[in-house]
Design a protein around this motif. Structure first.
Motif, PDB file in Angstrom:
ATOM      1  N   ASP A 158       8.297 -45.694 -52.972  1.00  0.00           N
ATOM      2  CA  ASP A 158       9.495 -45.218 -51.734  1.00  0.00           C
ATOM      3  C   ASP A 158      10.779 -44.740 -52.385  1.00  0.00           C
ATOM      4  O   ASP A 158      10.912 -44.385 -53.935  1.00  0.00           O
ATOM      5  CB  ASP A 158       9.868 -46.490 -51.104  1.00  0.00           C
ATOM      6  N   GLY A 159      11.539 -43.921 -51.762  1.00  0.00           N
ATOM      7  CA  GLY A 159      12.622 -43.109 -52.288  1.00  0.00           C
ATOM      8  C   GLY A 159      13.572 -43.916 -53.120  1.00  0.00           C
ATOM      9  O   GLY A 159      13.998 -43.372 -54.336  1.00  0.00           O
ATOM     10  N   ALA A 160      13.927 -45.176 -52.755  1.00  0.00           N
ATOM     11  CA  ALA A 160      14.869 -45.931 -53.601  1.00  0.00           C
ATOM     12  C   ALA A 160      14.477 -46.158 -54.750  1.00  0.00           C
ATOM     13  O   ALA A 160      14.989 -46.343 -56.016  1.00  0.00           O
ATOM     14  CB  ALA A 160      15.394 -47.263 -52.753  1.00  0.00           C
ATOM     15  N   VAL A 161      12.974 -46.879 -55.109  1.00  0.00           N
ATOM     16  CA  VAL A 161      12.549 -47.109 -56.221  1.00  0.00           C
ATOM     17  C   VAL A 161      12.500 -45.692 -57.149  1.00  0.00           C
ATOM     18  O   VAL A 161      12.507 -45.751 -58.361  1.00  0.00           O
ATOM     19  CB  VAL A 161      11.044 -47.635 -56.076  1.00  0.00           C
ATOM     20  N   ALA A 162      12.115 -44.748 -56.630  1.00  0.00           N
ATOM     21  CA  ALA A 162      12.131 -43.388 -57.081  1.00  0.00           C
ATOM     22  C   ALA A 162      13.271 -43.149 -57.979  1.00  0.00           C
ATOM     23  O   ALA A 162      13.351 -42.701 -59.362  1.00  0.00           O
ATOM     24  CB  ALA A 162      11.708 -42.369 -56.181  1.00  0.00           C
ATOM     25  N   LEU A 163      14.352 -43.415 -57.124  1.00  0.00           N
ATOM     26  CA  LEU A 163      15.808 -42.908 -57.648  1.00  0.00           C
ATOM     27  C   LEU A 163      16.116 -43.957 -58.758  1.00  0.00           C
ATOM     28  O   LEU A 163      16.837 -43.548 -59.924  1.00  0.00           O
ATOM     29  CB  LEU A 163      16.700 -42.916 -56.524  1.00  0.00           C
ATOM     30  N   ARG A 164      15.666 -45.202 -58.718  1.00  0.00           N
ATOM     31  CA  ARG A 164      15.950 -46.063 -59.750  1.00  0.00           C
ATOM     32  C   ARG A 164      15.290 -45.891 -61.188  1.00  0.00           C
ATOM     33  O   ARG A 164      15.669 -45.960 -62.225  1.00  0.00           O
ATOM     34  CB  ARG A 164      15.681 -47.492 -59.441  1.00  0.00           C
TER      35      ARG A 164
ATOM     36  N   LEU B 111       9.221 -40.973 -46.589  1.00  0.00           N
ATOM     37  CA  LEU B 111       9.142 -42.220 -47.421  1.00  0.00           C
ATOM     38  C   LEU B 111       9.920 -43.155 -46.729  1.00  0.00           C
ATOM     39  O   LEU B 111      10.888 -43.162 -45.879  1.00  0.00           O
ATOM     40  CB  LEU B 111       9.605 -41.931 -48.722  1.00  0.00           C
ATOM     41  N   PRO B 112       9.595 -44.607 -47.134  1.00  0.00           N
ATOM     42  CA  PRO B 112      10.372 -45.804 -46.569  1.00  0.00           C
ATOM     43  C   PRO B 112      11.392 -45.710 -47.421  1.00  0.00           C
ATOM     44  O   PRO B 112      11.514 -45.282 -48.509  1.00  0.00           O
ATOM     45  CB  PRO B 112       9.285 -46.796 -46.721  1.00  0.00           C
ATOM     46  N   VAL B 113      12.376 -46.497 -46.943  1.00  0.00           N
ATOM     47  CA  VAL B 113      13.767 -46.791 -47.412  1.00  0.00           C
ATOM     48  C   VAL B 113      14.570 -45.706 -47.649  1.00  0.00           C
ATOM     49  O   VAL B 113      15.813 -45.577 -47.286  1.00  0.00           O
ATOM     50  CB  VAL B 113      13.510 -47.446 -48.893  1.00  0.00           C
ATOM     51  N   LEU B 114      14.226 -44.602 -48.362  1.00  0.00           N
ATOM     52  CA  LEU B 114      14.949 -43.330 -48.581  1.00  0.00           C
ATOM     53  C   LEU B 114      14.239 -42.224 -48.453  1.00  0.00           C
ATOM     54  O   LEU B 114      12.956 -42.196 -49.376  1.00  0.00           O
ATOM     55  CB  LEU B 114      15.745 -43.385 -49.721  1.00  0.00           C
ATOM     56  N   ASP B 115      14.414 -41.438 -47.639  1.00  0.00           N
ATOM     57  CA  ASP B 115      13.195 -40.337 -47.183  1.00  0.00           C
ATOM     58  C   ASP B 115      13.377 -38.967 -48.267  1.00  0.00           C
ATOM     59  O   ASP B 115      14.223 -39.092 -49.079  1.00  0.00           O
ATOM     60  CB  ASP B 115      13.328 -39.654 -45.962  1.00  0.00           C
ATOM     61  N   GLY B 116      12.543 -38.407 -48.491  1.00  0.00           N
ATOM     62  CA  GLY B 116      12.376 -37.297 -49.343  1.00  0.00           C
ATOM     63  C   GLY B 116      13.593 -36.259 -49.559  1.00  0.00           C
ATOM     64  O   GLY B 116      13.920 -35.728 -50.569  1.00  0.00           O
ATOM     65  N   VAL B 117      14.079 -36.122 -48.239  1.00  0.00           N
ATOM     66  CA  VAL B 117      15.003 -35.160 -48.180  1.00  0.00           C
ATOM     67  C   VAL B 117      16.283 -35.728 -49.001  1.00  0.00           C
ATOM     68  O   VAL B 117      17.087 -34.926 -49.856  1.00  0.00           O
ATOM     69  CB  VAL B 117      15.813 -34.573 -46.802  1.00  0.00           C
TER      70      VAL B 117
END
Length: 213
Positions: free
Chosen positions: A30-36, A52-58
Motif C-alpha cells: 500500500d502507499g503508506a507503507v511504500a512511503l515509510r 492502492l489502499p490507504v494512499l493511492d499512487g497519485v
C-alpha cells in the motif's frame, strides 16, 4: 522498488525485473507503507500501481517527487483511462505502462525511466502530449526560436522529443548513436534548467516544436 496491493502480481514483477538484472530493493502493498520504506532504500525507479489502499499512487507520486527527487516513478496500472494517465503525469510520474504490457516492454520501460526518459504504453503518448498542448494554451508556432543557447542539433532533437520519440527512435531517425542523443538531451536539460524528459517535452510543446516545420 515494486508497489502493488496484489501480492502475486508484485512478486511476479519483482521476479521478472530481478531476472533482467535489476536489483529489487523492496516491495510494498500500500502507499503508506511504500512511503515509510522509500527513504531507507532510495530506489532509482519506483514501479507503482495507481489504485492502492490507504494512499493511492497519485498521492505517493507527488510525495516521492517532492521529497526524493533521485527516484523516478513508473506507473504500472491496469487502467488506461485518460483521467488516470493524466493525473499520474501531472503528479510527476516519468512514465505510465498498463499491466497488459509484456515482460520485455516492462524491462525496457524501467531502463528508460531510470535514464529519465518519458515512457508510455503505445497510444498514451499522444494523449499526454495533447494535454500538455492544452495546458500551454497557445497554438503551435513552428517558427518560434528555442533560444540562442541551444545548438542546431539540440533543437532538432528537441523537436523530436516534442513529438513523443524516445532516444533510440531519435537515434535511428538522425542516424546517430543512442548515446549521442542522450548526451544532447542531457546538455539541453542542463542549459534550460529542467529536470527530466517530461519537463523537456512540455517546454518544447509550449514553443510549438511538436508542429511540423
Amino acid at each position: 522498488m515494486v508497489v502493488d496491493d496484489h501480492p502475486i502480481w508484485a512478486e511476479a514483477v519483482a521476479r521478472d525485473l530481478a531476472a533482467a538484472g535489476f536489483e529489487v530493493v523492496a516491495t510494498a502493498a500500500d502507499g503508506a507503507v511504500a512511503l515509510r520504506r522509500l527513504p531507507a532504500v532510495r530506489p532509482d525507479v519506483l514501479v507503482l500501481d495507481l489504485h492502492l489502499p490507504v494512499l493511492d499512487g497519485v498521492a505517493v507520486t507527488r510525495e516521492v517527487v517532492s521529497t526524493l527527487p533521485g527516484t523516478r516513478v513508473l506507473v504500472l496500472s491496469s487502467s488506461g483511462e485518460q483521467d488516470d494517465v493524466l493525473e499520474a503525469m501531472k503528479a510527476g510520474a516519468t512514465g505510465y505502462l498498463v499491466k497488459s504490457a509484456s515482460t520485455a516492454e516492462l524491462v525496457a520501460a524501467v531502463q528508460r525511466t531510470a535514464a529519465g526518459e518519458a515512457v508510455f504504453t503505445a497510444g498514451l503518448a499522444g494523449l499526454v502530449l495533447g494535454e500538455y498542448r492544452r495546458i500551454a494554451g497557445v497554438p503551435a508556432q513552428p517558427g518560434v526560436p528555442v533560444g540562442p543557447e541551444l545548438t542546431d542539433r539540440e533543437t532538432e532533437i528537441l523537436r523530436l522529443v516534442a513529438k513523443g520519440l524516445g532516444s533510440r527512435q531519435i537515434a535511428e531517425r538522425l542516424v546517430i548513436s543512442h548515446r549521442t542523443v542522450q548526451n544532447h538531451v542531457q546538455n539541453t536539460l542542463t542549459k534550460l534548467q529542467l529536470h527530466n524528459r517530461v519537463e523537456l517535452t512540455r517546454y518544447a510543446i509550449e514553443r510549438g516544436l511538436d508542429a511540423d516545420a
